[in-house]
Design an enzyme around this catalytic site. Sequence first.
Site, PDB file in Angstrom:
ATOM      1  N   ASP A  36       0.845  -1.256   0.099  1.00 24.44           N
ATOM      2  CA  ASP A  36       0.006   0.018  -0.083  1.00 24.44           C
ATOM      3  C   ASP A  36       0.933   1.064   0.104  1.00 24.44           C
ATOM      4  O   ASP A  36       1.969   1.157   0.643  1.00 24.44           O
ATOM      5  CB  ASP A  36      -0.945   0.072   1.292  1.00 24.44           C
ATOM      6  CG  ASP A  36      -1.959  -1.014   1.167  1.00 24.44           C
ATOM      7  OD1 ASP A  36      -2.465  -1.307  -0.111  1.00 24.44           O
ATOM      8  OD2 ASP A  36      -2.575  -1.572   2.310  1.00 24.44           O
ATOM      9  N   ASP A  54      -7.222  -1.541  -4.536  1.00 24.60           N
ATOM     10  CA  ASP A  54      -8.092  -1.206  -3.573  1.00 24.60           C
ATOM     11  C   ASP A  54      -9.071  -0.146  -4.017  1.00 24.60           C
ATOM     12  O   ASP A  54     -10.233  -0.218  -3.828  1.00 24.60           O
ATOM     13  CB  ASP A  54      -7.426  -0.651  -2.009  1.00 24.60           C
ATOM     14  CG  ASP A  54      -6.562  -1.727  -1.579  1.00 24.60           C
ATOM     15  OD1 ASP A  54      -6.853  -2.818  -1.671  1.00 24.60           O
ATOM     16  OD2 ASP A  54      -5.456  -1.229  -0.770  1.00 24.60           O
TER      17      ASP A  54
END
Length: 170
Positions: free
Chosen positions: A123, A141
């Site tokens: 991330d 995401d």
Amino acid sequence: MPSSWKESGLRWYWVVVLVFIADQLSKQWVLANFDLRESINLLPFFNFTYVRNYGAAFSFLSDAGGWQRWLFTIVAVGFSTLLTVWLRKQPNAMWRLNLAYTLVIGGALGNLVDRLQHGFVVDFLDFYWKTSHFPAFNIADSAICVGAGLIILDSFISESKPDGKDVAKG
């Protein structure tokens, strides 16, 4: 059900490929250029920060001891398979739902590769306000969230038949 895959929602599978490639290229760039937790401030509310997510959304089950990696792998494969079957059964013209399903599949596969390759998801998109940070996320995401939003939106919008009559979708 459409008579061929070309008339079905599978025609939208190019979106899966596009999301997957963009997600994996961005993650490979982060891995090659950032140390863990290294951060670059880009805007007064946005950092580019490399973090690892061992769980799911919002780091759900991130400290569960490792078994969650396989649970999320099974979930990603299962949902991707189910949505692919549904795409085959839908007409190509159902663009909103086809786009939504392919966004979710592309995102799920992008994060699946991370889990299988690294044991965690990379991330790096870090939005914040003052000292409150939203959990970091990535392109996969984002695609999953936009796809889920389109699925919800589609459930409230009816499609019109060529004769002008509205039909509720099931």
